[in-house]
Design a protein around this motif. Sequence first.
Motif, short mmCIF file in Angstrom:
data_model
loop_
_atom_site.label_atom_id
_atom_site.label_comp_id
_atom_site.label_asym_id
_atom_site.label_seq_id
_atom_site.Cartn_x
_atom_site.Cartn_y
_atom_site.Cartn_z
N GLU A 26 0.83 -1.21 0.00
CA GLU A 26 0.00 0.00 0.00
C GLU A 26 0.87 1.26 0.00
O GLU A 26 0.60 2.21 -0.74
N THR A 29 2.90 1.57 -3.39
CA THR A 29 2.00 1.96 -4.47
C THR A 29 1.64 3.44 -4.40
O THR A 29 1.71 4.17 -5.40
N ALA A 30 1.27 3.89 -3.20
CA ALA A 30 0.89 5.30 -3.02
C ALA A 30 2.09 6.21 -3.30
O ALA A 30 1.95 7.23 -3.98
N TRP A 32 4.88 5.54 -5.06
CA TRP A 32 5.34 5.46 -6.44
C TRP A 32 4.43 6.27 -7.37
O TRP A 32 4.90 6.94 -8.29
N GLN A 33 3.13 6.22 -7.13
CA GLN A 33 2.20 7.02 -7.93
C GLN A 33 2.52 8.51 -7.80
O GLN A 33 2.46 9.25 -8.78
N LYS A 34 2.86 8.92 -6.59
CA LYS A 34 3.19 10.34 -6.38
C LYS A 34 4.54 10.69 -7.01
O LYS A 34 4.71 11.77 -7.56
N THR A 36 6.03 9.25 -9.63
CA THR A 36 6.02 9.18 -11.09
C THR A 36 4.94 10.04 -11.73
O THR A 36 5.06 10.40 -12.90
N GLY A 37 3.89 10.35 -11.00
CA GLY A 37 2.78 11.10 -11.57
C GLY A 37 2.79 12.58 -11.22
O GLY A 37 1.87 13.31 -11.56
N PHE A 39 3.40 15.26 -7.89
CA PHE A 39 2.67 15.40 -6.63
C PHE A 39 2.82 16.81 -6.13
O PHE A 39 3.92 17.37 -6.09
N PRO A 83 6.00 11.67 -0.86
CA PRO A 83 6.18 10.52 -1.76
C PRO A 83 7.39 9.66 -1.43
O PRO A 83 7.32 8.43 -1.50
N THR A 87 7.19 5.76 -0.14
CA THR A 87 7.92 4.74 -0.90
C THR A 87 8.92 4.00 -0.03
O THR A 87 8.99 2.77 -0.04
#
Length: 174
Positions: A26, A29-30, A32-34, A36-37, A39, A83, A87
């Motif tokens: 969890e 995932t949270a 890594w999304q921040k 790479t996307g 934040f 982030p 991670t």
Amino acid sequence: MVVKWLREHVSAAAVLTLFRLYLGYEWVTAGWQKLTGGFDATGFLKGALGKATGEHPAVQSWWASFIEHVALPNVGFFNFLVPWGETLVGIALILGVFTTFSALMGAVMNFAFMFSGTTSTNPQMVLLTVFILVAGANAGKFGLDHWVLPYVRKHWQQFWNKRKGSRPHIAPVS
């Protein structure tokens, strides 16, 4: 009885490994999304401030003050910290390295999100984290802590023994 089981039994270590892996996934995932996307915590922090008003505020005034006077003026630092914190906590929990410290840092982040008026999976994650924190080293038994913690303890003890030996002895005052 439950605490003893959590801290000492292999069966507890197995259950805690499942908790660790779930929580680690969890967090990774949270985070890594921040990472790479992109934040930016500004919107989240301003939203939390908006929840600090009204008849039944979801955000307490002391936390709103922290957001307004510390977090928002330093949002760049928090854009880095959140982030990477998520991670790294996730990786550490998956690997079972410095498990107790990693779980504690995860709980701190969960509470920060809840203080900001967000529920989501945070209460569930805190509950599972409590079991890991109570279990201590047993939570990392099936992870790198099995090897890392004895190494750290040995070197930490050597460090303190050297420090003790270098201090002048001062007799107690009677």
